[in-house]
Design an enzyme around this catalytic site. Structure first.
Site, PDB file in Angstrom:
ATOM      1  N   ASP A 178       0.986  -1.508   0.112  1.00 28.41           N
ATOM      2  CA  ASP A 178      -0.101  -0.336  -0.240  1.00 28.41           C
ATOM      3  C   ASP A 178       1.011   1.721   0.048  1.00 28.41           C
ATOM      4  O   ASP A 178       1.871   0.900   0.404  1.00 28.41           O
ATOM      5  CB  ASP A 178      -0.970   0.208   1.224  1.00 28.41           C
ATOM      6  CG  ASP A 178      -1.751   0.555   1.716  1.00 28.41           C
ATOM      7  OD1 ASP A 178      -2.186   1.397   0.147  1.00 28.41           O
ATOM      8  OD2 ASP A 178      -1.577   1.718   2.875  1.00 28.41           O
TER       9      ASP A 178
ATOM     10  N   ASP B  80      -0.090   4.707   0.323  1.00 31.30           N
ATOM     11  CA  ASP B  80      -0.724   6.333   1.784  1.00 31.30           C
ATOM     12  C   ASP B  80      -0.278   5.760   2.755  1.00 31.30           C
ATOM     13  O   ASP B  80      -0.974   4.822   3.528  1.00 31.30           O
ATOM     14  CB  ASP B  80      -2.086   6.988   1.032  1.00 31.30           C
ATOM     15  CG  ASP B  80      -1.608   7.460  -0.033  1.00 31.30           C
ATOM     16  OD1 ASP B  80      -0.430   7.340  -0.239  1.00 31.30           O
ATOM     17  OD2 ASP B  80      -2.803   8.049  -0.208  1.00 31.30           O
TER      18      ASP B  80
ATOM     19  N   ARG C 154     -14.999  12.675  -2.195  1.00 32.90           N
ATOM     20  CA  ARG C 154     -13.664  13.204  -1.250  1.00 32.90           C
ATOM     21  C   ARG C 154     -12.733  14.094  -2.102  1.00 32.90           C
ATOM     22  O   ARG C 154     -12.524  14.986  -2.830  1.00 32.90           O
ATOM     23  CB  ARG C 154     -12.849  12.626  -0.470  1.00 32.90           C
ATOM     24  CG  ARG C 154     -13.158  12.948   0.750  1.00 32.90           C
ATOM     25  CD  ARG C 154     -12.122  11.054   1.963  1.00 32.90           C
ATOM     26  NE  ARG C 154     -12.287   9.623   1.180  1.00 32.90           N
ATOM     27  CZ  ARG C 154     -11.347   9.515   1.067  1.00 32.90           C
ATOM     28  NH1 ARG C 154     -10.103   9.591   1.845  1.00 32.90           N
ATOM     29  NH2 ARG C 154     -11.119   8.183   0.866  1.00 32.90           N
TER      30      ARG C 154
ATOM     31  N   GLY D  47      -4.863   2.931  -3.211  1.00 34.78           N
ATOM     32  CA  GLY D  47      -6.150   3.587  -3.546  1.00 34.78           C
ATOM     33  C   GLY D  47      -5.705   5.642  -3.523  1.00 34.78           C
ATOM     34  O   GLY D  47      -6.712   6.473  -3.810  1.00 34.78           O
TER      35      GLY D  47
ATOM     36  N   LYS E  75      -6.901  -4.053  -5.289  1.00 34.27           N
ATOM     37  CA  LYS E  75      -5.797  -5.045  -4.666  1.00 34.27           C
ATOM     38  C   LYS E  75      -5.505  -6.226  -4.491  1.00 34.27           C
ATOM     39  O   LYS E  75      -4.541  -6.694  -5.066  1.00 34.27           O
ATOM     40  CB  LYS E  75      -5.113  -3.624  -3.070  1.00 34.27           C
ATOM     41  CG  LYS E  75      -5.228  -2.320  -3.042  1.00 34.27           C
ATOM     42  CD  LYS E  75      -5.261  -1.936  -1.663  1.00 34.27           C
ATOM     43  CE  LYS E  75      -4.851  -0.643  -1.833  1.00 34.27           C
ATOM     44  NZ  LYS E  75      -4.630   0.191  -0.639  1.00 34.27           N
TER      45      LYS E  75
ATOM     46  N   ASP F 167      -1.952  -0.521   5.635  1.00 41.39           N
ATOM     47  CA  ASP F 167      -2.034  -0.149   7.158  1.00 41.39           C
ATOM     48  C   ASP F 167      -3.230  -0.054   7.085  1.00 41.39           C
ATOM     49  O   ASP F 167      -4.209  -0.425   8.785  1.00 41.39           O
ATOM     50  CB  ASP F 167      -1.651   1.613   7.133  1.00 41.39           C
ATOM     51  CG  ASP F 167      -2.228   2.279   6.841  1.00 41.39           C
ATOM     52  OD1 ASP F 167      -3.433   3.258   7.301  1.00 41.39           O
ATOM     53  OD2 ASP F 167      -2.588   2.423   4.762  1.00 41.39           O
TER      54      ASP F 167
END
Length: 215
Positions: free
Chosen positions: A16, A18, A61, A105, A149, A172
């Site tokens: 991942d 971020d 968002r 993402g 993913k 995370d």
């Protein structure tokens, strides 16, 4: 606990991005630069804890990013806060000739910079539409969510002919759960509680701690 992979055999590590490879959430950083930081960060936090549907939260968002200039994002991408130990871990994996994939993402500008830094073999991330040099508030192409993913992991295993027990996934947040469950060995880094529950290993602080486990 799953068996550790054999570093002397070919393998694949999926990351991942971020809050794993970089110490920020792409969408929060872009929103903050555009003046909508707190509102977007609140939704991101809930999505990472698994309290919101990832796709719906993402579209909500992204709408709030409309009007941010692409130059602003370039500046952010040039100054990414890379996670402590990330460079060491990537060198370790490269030394053992492992494949490296970034599945995020987050967004192209940041993922591309990270991929170039470490010579990643594969990158999948979300694409923000740019119109006349500014974000439109829309996404282009399919959304990279939790299932995407995991699907990328399965596809790369087949493409490279790597068995599941030689695949590591590191993330995370809640949207990394399917990826960690699909990997032979799942690592939760500074993880949200939902992800920590399904991980084979939890590490905090520095990604280099994983080297000690794998070496």
């Amino acid at each position: 606990m799953s068996t550790l992979p054999d570093m002397l055999k070919p393998g694949l590590a999926l990351f991942d991005m971020d809050s794993t490879l970089i110490q920020l959430e792409s969408i929060d950083a872009i929103a903050a630069a555009g003046g909508n930081g707190p509102a977007v960060a609140k939704i991101t936090e809930r999505a990472m804890r698994g309290e919101l549907d990832f796709k719906e939260a993402l579209h909500e968002r992204v709408k709030m990013l409309a009007g941010v200039s692409e130059d602003t994002i370039f500046d952010l991408a040039d100054n990414l806060p890379y996670t402590e130990g990330a460079d060491e871990l990537m060198r370790f994996l490269r030394k053992h000739r492992w494949r490296i994939a970034i599945v995020s993402g987050g967004f192209t500008w940041f993922a591309d910079m990270a991929a170039m830094r470490w010579g990643a073999d594969y990158v999948a991330c979300n694409v923000l539409e740019v119109v006349n040099g500014k974000l439109s508030g829309r996404l282009l192409g399919p959304v990279v969510d939790a299932q995407a993913k995991a699907d990328a992991l399965e596809a790369l295993m087949r493409q490279y002919g790597i068995p599941r027990e030689q695949v590591i996934a590191i993330g995370d947040g809640a949207n990394d759960i399917p990826m960690l469950e699909a990997a032979g060995f799942g690592v939760a880094f500074n993880a949200k509680p939902a992800l920590a529950k399904v991980a084979d290993l939890q590490i905090e602080g520095s990604l280099a701690k994983l080297i000690e486990v794998l070496a």
